[in-house]
Design a protein around this motif. Sequence first.
Motif, PDB file in Angstrom:
ATOM      1  N   SER A 133       0.797  -1.205  -0.094  1.00  0.00           N
ATOM      2  CA  SER A 133      -0.037   0.260   0.203  1.00  0.00           C
ATOM      3  C   SER A 133       1.057   1.215  -0.103  1.00  0.00           C
ATOM      4  N   SER A 134       2.181   1.031   0.492  1.00  0.00           N
ATOM      5  CA  SER A 134       3.110   2.257   0.425  1.00  0.00           C
ATOM      6  C   SER A 134       4.318   1.902  -0.102  1.00  0.00           C
ATOM      7  N   PRO A 135       4.498   1.633  -1.404  1.00  0.00           N
ATOM      8  CA  PRO A 135       5.735   1.003  -2.126  1.00  0.00           C
ATOM      9  C   PRO A 135       6.563   2.255  -2.126  1.00  0.00           C
ATOM     10  N   PHE A 136       7.835   1.794  -2.579  1.00  0.00           N
ATOM     11  CA  PHE A 136       8.953   2.567  -2.503  1.00  0.00           C
ATOM     12  C   PHE A 136       9.356   2.882  -4.249  1.00  0.00           C
ATOM     13  N   CYS A 137       9.522   3.950  -4.906  1.00  0.00           N
ATOM     14  CA  CYS A 137      10.130   4.198  -6.156  1.00  0.00           C
ATOM     15  C   CYS A 137      11.474   4.700  -6.000  1.00  0.00           C
ATOM     16  N   VAL A 138      12.543   3.886  -6.089  1.00  0.00           N
ATOM     17  CA  VAL A 138      14.119   4.601  -5.867  1.00  0.00           C
ATOM     18  C   VAL A 138      14.711   4.763  -7.431  1.00  0.00           C
ATOM     19  N   HIS A 149      24.592  -2.677 -10.020  1.00  0.00           N
ATOM     20  CA  HIS A 149      23.466  -3.187 -10.556  1.00  0.00           C
ATOM     21  C   HIS A 149      22.968  -4.555 -10.041  1.00  0.00           C
ATOM     22  N   ASN A 150      23.714  -5.416  -9.913  1.00  0.00           N
ATOM     23  CA  ASN A 150      23.208  -6.566  -9.464  1.00  0.00           C
ATOM     24  C   ASN A 150      22.748  -6.806  -8.065  1.00  0.00           C
ATOM     25  N   ALA A 151      23.383  -6.007  -7.145  1.00  0.00           N
ATOM     26  CA  ALA A 151      22.949  -5.884  -5.844  1.00  0.00           C
ATOM     27  C   ALA A 151      21.858  -5.521  -5.734  1.00  0.00           C
ATOM     28  N   LEU A 152      21.473  -4.248  -6.286  1.00  0.00           N
ATOM     29  CA  LEU A 152      20.147  -3.497  -6.385  1.00  0.00           C
ATOM     30  C   LEU A 152      19.030  -4.501  -7.043  1.00  0.00           C
ATOM     31  N   LYS A 153      19.415  -5.303  -7.984  1.00  0.00           N
ATOM     32  CA  LYS A 153      18.585  -6.099  -8.784  1.00  0.00           C
ATOM     33  C   LYS A 153      18.079  -7.301  -7.926  1.00  0.00           C
ATOM     34  N   LEU A 154      19.235  -7.751  -7.138  1.00  0.00           N
ATOM     35  CA  LEU A 154      18.730  -8.899  -5.815  1.00  0.00           C
ATOM     36  C   LEU A 154      17.835  -8.418  -5.044  1.00  0.00           C
ATOM     37  N   SER A 167      13.640  -9.583  -4.269  1.00  0.00           N
ATOM     38  CA  SER A 167      13.069  -9.925  -2.825  1.00  0.00           C
ATOM     39  C   SER A 167      11.847  -9.150  -2.412  1.00  0.00           C
ATOM     40  N   TYR A 168      11.822  -7.967  -2.961  1.00  0.00           N
ATOM     41  CA  TYR A 168      10.896  -6.962  -2.619  1.00  0.00           C
ATOM     42  C   TYR A 168      10.095  -6.689  -3.800  1.00  0.00           C
ATOM     43  N   CYS A 169       9.632  -7.309  -4.881  1.00  0.00           N
ATOM     44  CA  CYS A 169       9.650  -6.962  -6.178  1.00  0.00           C
ATOM     45  C   CYS A 169       8.105  -6.040  -6.154  1.00  0.00           C
ATOM     46  N   ASP A 170       7.097  -6.515  -5.035  1.00  0.00           N
ATOM     47  CA  ASP A 170       5.941  -5.894  -4.918  1.00  0.00           C
ATOM     48  C   ASP A 170       6.009  -4.539  -4.210  1.00  0.00           C
ATOM     49  N   PHE A 171       7.102  -4.271  -3.521  1.00  0.00           N
ATOM     50  CA  PHE A 171       7.333  -3.221  -2.734  1.00  0.00           C
ATOM     51  C   PHE A 171       8.207  -2.069  -3.162  1.00  0.00           C
ATOM     52  N   VAL A 172       9.377  -2.478  -3.897  1.00  0.00           N
ATOM     53  CA  VAL A 172      10.240  -1.606  -4.327  1.00  0.00           C
ATOM     54  C   VAL A 172      10.632  -1.842  -5.882  1.00  0.00           C
ATOM     55  N   LYS A 173      10.820  -0.507  -6.395  1.00  0.00           N
ATOM     56  CA  LYS A 173      11.001  -0.438  -7.869  1.00  0.00           C
ATOM     57  C   LYS A 173      12.308   0.355  -8.081  1.00  0.00           C
ATOM     58  N   PHE A 174      13.348   0.009  -8.671  1.00  0.00           N
ATOM     59  CA  PHE A 174      14.736   0.676  -8.787  1.00  0.00           C
ATOM     60  C   PHE A 174      14.570   1.245 -10.356  1.00  0.00           C
ATOM     61  N   HIS A 175      15.041   2.239 -10.652  1.00  0.00           N
ATOM     62  CA  HIS A 175      15.363   3.125 -11.958  1.00  0.00           C
ATOM     63  C   HIS A 175      17.197   3.257 -11.702  1.00  0.00           C
ATOM     64  N   LEU A 176      17.731   2.876 -12.457  1.00  0.00           N
ATOM     65  CA  LEU A 176      19.425   3.236 -12.412  1.00  0.00           C
ATOM     66  C   LEU A 176      19.862   4.504 -13.354  1.00  0.00           C
ATOM     67  N   THR A 198      25.056  -6.125   6.235  1.00  0.00           N
ATOM     68  CA  THR A 198      24.984  -7.445   6.153  1.00  0.00           C
ATOM     69  C   THR A 198      24.889  -8.064   4.766  1.00  0.00           C
ATOM     70  N   GLN A 199      25.104  -9.297   4.654  1.00  0.00           N
ATOM     71  CA  GLN A 199      25.239  -9.846   3.478  1.00  0.00           C
ATOM     72  C   GLN A 199      23.754  -9.640   2.643  1.00  0.00           C
ATOM     73  N   ILE A 200      24.049  -9.108   1.388  1.00  0.00           N
ATOM     74  CA  ILE A 200      22.465  -8.851   0.703  1.00  0.00           C
ATOM     75  C   ILE A 200      22.047  -9.946   0.386  1.00  0.00           C
ATOM     76  N   ALA A 201      22.851 -11.000   0.134  1.00  0.00           N
ATOM     77  CA  ALA A 201      22.336 -12.482  -0.451  1.00  0.00           C
ATOM     78  C   ALA A 201      21.319 -12.949   0.751  1.00  0.00           C
ATOM     79  N   ASN A 202      21.603 -12.430   1.804  1.00  0.00           N
ATOM     80  CA  ASN A 202      20.862 -13.282   2.953  1.00  0.00           C
ATOM     81  C   ASN A 202      19.617 -12.376   3.394  1.00  0.00           C
ATOM     82  N   TYR A 203      19.046 -11.553   2.726  1.00  0.00           N
ATOM     83  CA  TYR A 203      18.088 -10.781   2.974  1.00  0.00           C
ATOM     84  C   TYR A 203      16.782 -11.552   3.400  1.00  0.00           C
ATOM     85  N   SER A 204      16.634 -12.533   2.135  1.00  0.00           N
ATOM     86  CA  SER A 204      15.252 -13.163   2.502  1.00  0.00           C
ATOM     87  C   SER A 204      15.425 -14.276   3.652  1.00  0.00           C
TER      88      SER A 204
END
Length: 386
Positions: free
Chosen positions: A71-76, A111-116, A120-129, A202-208
């Motif tokens: 309901s309150s997503p981020f556009c980054v 780019h890969n770190a942000l994509k990863l 994990s938060y595809c419904d809540f966060v959208k990135f534009h590079l 923290t390790q980005i790979a361990n977010y989930s």
Amino acid sequence: MLVLLVTMVTAIATPLIQILYDPSRPYMVNKRRAIQYTPPNTELHIVACIHDQESVTGFVNLLKVSNPTASSPFCVYALRLIEFAGRAAPVFIDHDNQTQAFEHTSYNPIHNALKLFQESYCDFVKFHLFTSVSPIRTMYQDICELALTKKVTLIILPFRKDSLDSRTEVVNDGGIQSVNTNVLSHAPCSVGILVDKGSFRTQIANYSMRRSSHHFAVLFFGGADAREALAYADKMAGNSEVSLTVVRFLSHNGDGDNAMEKKLDDGVVTWFWVKNEGNERVIYKEVVVRNGEETVAAIQAMNRSEYYDLWIVGRKQGINPVLIEGMSSWSQNLELGVIGDLVTSDDFRSNASVLVVQQQVLRAQERVLGSLLGRFPCSTYTSECT
């Protein structure tokens, strides 16, 4: 005669241009673009400035604890900042629409770190590079222009670090300080400076898989910046992994209080407490002090009694001078404000990261104090905030 005429015209025109042309004017606006005035359940637009790979992890972790939801997503808008070398021409790249490949050693890992994270938060966060390759003195213009164009609410800046890549120096210590200072002066929206001391690394790979509790502290000294910091912290309070302690500092007998600022502060604090009174992860306290010495003692006592992962503070607007009396003389990092500089310093002996928040400065705000509407959350006066 012609040479004399050209010289006279140049001598007259140069100072006139400097007076009449202010490059900051296109950025500062009179429309509110701050978290405090953002209606609930709307998308939050953020510009994140990235100087190097190391700064990505802290920034991404900050986004995570900021509680993006469906309901309150981020556009980054993630803006990679590179100081160009030699006489190369400035370049600004929108990677969503780029027509040719961009070769840079650090781009792909970032780019890969942000994509990863986005996966994990595809419904809540959208990135534009985006990438800006420009000199230090004009780098802030790319940041402010992007924030203005995309109608951004918050710019997040990393605190200065040394970092080198294979082609250029990626904004050295003094360079980052210069960029941050210029953005704070000209931004069309609110600004946050993140001092990442490692709490977020923290390790980005361990977010989930990572499920841990974070303990944050808000030091509320009053004024527009403190109100914006509290509004940001309120978003974090909705995260089930975050516990939040808010400490409001008040002067003894109201010494030094500005009546208008005090009313605005009271309104926002009341709104915050009524909203979070039933949240067992939120604690609210008040501390009365007589001067800066007692303020420092109270903050140091907090640091000794509890471990915090993040200190959240307002930068400087509207702080009662009695609360920080005597502290300005030894403050070294002006972009952090007096309180931000205190909790960041090595002498403070804290490993917690620090988020310093400055609320948007309106174009006309230097002449007129903010409207009385600022005392209420934006949902009360939606027309003022959209």
